[in-house]
Design an enzyme around this catalytic site. Structure first.
Site, PDB file in Angstrom:
ATOM      1  N   HIS B 123     -24.860 -26.923   2.878  1.00  0.00           N
ATOM      2  CA  HIS B 123     -25.933 -26.424   2.015  1.00  0.00           C
ATOM      3  C   HIS B 123     -26.236 -24.949   2.254  1.00  0.00           C
ATOM      4  O   HIS B 123     -26.776 -24.282   1.372  1.00  0.00           O
ATOM      5  CB  HIS B 123     -27.196 -27.275   2.190  1.00  0.00           C
ATOM      6  CG  HIS B 123     -27.790 -27.238   3.567  1.00  0.00           C
ATOM      7  ND1 HIS B 123     -27.444 -28.131   4.561  1.00  0.00           N
ATOM      8  CD2 HIS B 123     -28.699 -26.415   4.127  1.00  0.00           C
ATOM      9  CE1 HIS B 123     -28.137 -27.864   5.662  1.00  0.00           C
ATOM     10  NE2 HIS B 123     -28.906 -26.819   5.422  1.00  0.00           N
ATOM     11  N   HIS B 186     -39.488 -22.382   9.898  1.00  0.00           N
ATOM     12  CA  HIS B 186     -39.375 -23.770   9.444  1.00  0.00           C
ATOM     13  C   HIS B 186     -38.853 -24.656  10.565  1.00  0.00           C
ATOM     14  O   HIS B 186     -38.277 -24.175  11.545  1.00  0.00           O
ATOM     15  CB  HIS B 186     -38.542 -23.919   8.169  1.00  0.00           C
ATOM     16  CG  HIS B 186     -37.088 -23.525   8.243  1.00  0.00           C
ATOM     17  ND1 HIS B 186     -36.640 -22.382   8.848  1.00  0.00           N
ATOM     18  CD2 HIS B 186     -35.968 -24.126   7.770  1.00  0.00           C
ATOM     19  CE1 HIS B 186     -35.325 -22.290   8.728  1.00  0.00           C
ATOM     20  NE2 HIS B 186     -34.884 -23.350   8.093  1.00  0.00           N
TER      21      HIS B 186
END
Lengths: 119, 273
Positions: B123, B186
């Site tokens: 990804h 994150h």
């Protein structure tokens, strides 16, 4: 502890279709050649996502293992939280827990901060 | 040719894989910004895109982990993830082996780098390409900086690598775009997934736009981990682009925390002048 080999097995499983077939046919046998402990073997065979996270498996590897078992995203996150509640903090690796409140509450707090002009 | 484009974008798998769970208004604004970034790259006349990613144990593992790697193939397939899980159908992206080899030889003059003749995109590259070159009509040169398996390269070495990429891009006759992909703060794929430190992100983006080497290299992994999570280690891809931009100033085209995407979604670029 043999976290390295647990992660190596999952790394290979994520990329190797033949190993996926072997794992689907006989999970125990698919682990032959990987130097894992009995505890790790049980977690990989079950699969026990919460225990694997507690043992220190990197989430970037673990999330694909969960997807392989058709575990939906929010369920995947909850299984890790349950694993920490049952087994305690992550034993090894890069992770520490930061006391996250969850996506919905965090989204609401971001919206509130924005409304307050504080974000 | 001198570098024609330098920018950064997010790459989180939720951007495509969990699209239906996001606020549709914010999601579409983000997608539009992503598409506009692709238009800017096309408008620059870029003949190849160097994508600096932080791949996630798709190709590289701790048995032989390079700090820096560049792909050297005429094509790359992907995604390595389950297509339904990622929301991206199987694809073959064009590469350029000859161009890769010339870039690698130039980078090697000042920075150690591994090369890879096989590379399956995860990804980290697949999500950006899904928006930037959805027709897969521009050759991609994949670059990886290890941001996942410590020990990680010190930020000073990341900077030097970014400078080496710039020298290499300037040395070849092709028009090169550089795109860094990654998250800022994150906690991806962990029980804390969805947490975003917006204040930290915005302060980081201010520094990124200012492109002051000292300010950007003042981060250290211990405080980044505490404030921005293990996903914050991916600032390395952003810093490499800063170094490649050679002092140019930047602008943030889009920033918005989208917790279900597990990242503050970002599109930004430098004005190369």
């Amino acid at each position: 502890m043999s976290l390295y080999y647990v992660q190596k097995f999952l790394f290979q499983l994520n990329r190797d279709e033949a190993l996926k077939v072997a794992y689907d046919r006989d999970r125990e046998a698919a682990l032959d050649g990987y130097d894992v402990s009995d505890e790790e073997r049980v977690a990989l065979v079950a699969p026990d996502i919460g225990l694997l996270y507690h043992l220190g498996v990197n989430g970037q590897i673990l999330m694909h293992f969960a997807a392989l078992h058709q575990i939906e995203w929010s369920d995947y996150l909850q299984r890790m939280r349950d694993g920490l509640a049952e087994h305690g903090p992550v034993r090894e690796g890069v992770y520490a827990v930061t006391g996250y409140v969850g996506v919905e509450a965090h989204t609401a707090s971001l919206a509130n901060a924005s409304n307050d002009g504080t974000a | 040719m001198p570098l024609v484009y330098a920018g950064v974008c997010s790459h989180a798998p939720g951007i495509t894989g969990r699209a239906d769970q996001a606020d549709p208004v914010i999601r579409e604004q983000f997608y539009a910004a992503f598409g506009a970034m692709g238009e800017s790259i096309r408008a620059s006349g870029a003949e190849a895109i160097v994508v600096i990613a932080a791949e996630h144990f798709a190709n590289f593992f701790m048995n032989n982990m390079p700090s820096f790697a560049i792909g050297m193939s005429d094509s790359y397939d992907g995604p390595i993830e389950d297509p339904d899980w990622l929301g991206i159908r199987p694809f073959v992206a064009p590469g350029d082996r000859d161009l890769s080899e010339r870039l690698i030889r130039e980078v090697m003059k000042t920075s150690d780098v591994a090369y890879a003749e096989e590379w399956r995109f995860d990804h980290g590259i697949a999500v950006p390409l899904h928006f930037l070159t959805p027709q897969f009509d521009v050759p991609v040169i994949p670059v990886n900086i290890n941001c996942q398996g410590p020990p990680l390269a010190p930020l000073e070495r990341v900077w030097a690598f970014g400078e080496a990429l710039r020298r290499a891009a300037d040395a070849v006759p092709e028009r090169i775009a550089i795109v860094g992909t990654g998250g800022i703060s994150h906690w991806p794929a962990t029980p804390d997934s969805g947490k975003i430190n917006e204040q930290w992100d915005r302060e980081f983006l201010d520094r990124w736009c200012g492109n002051d080497r000292e300010a950007l290299l003042s981060y250290d992994d211990a405080t980044v981990y505490a404030d921005a999570g293990q996903g914050g280690f991916e600032i390395r891809t952003f810093l490499a682009v800063s170094a490649a931009a050679g002092g140019a100033k930047g602008m943030v085209q889009f920033y918005e925390p989208i917790p279900i995407f597990a990242v503050g979604c970002t599109i930004a670029s430098y004005s190369l002048g």
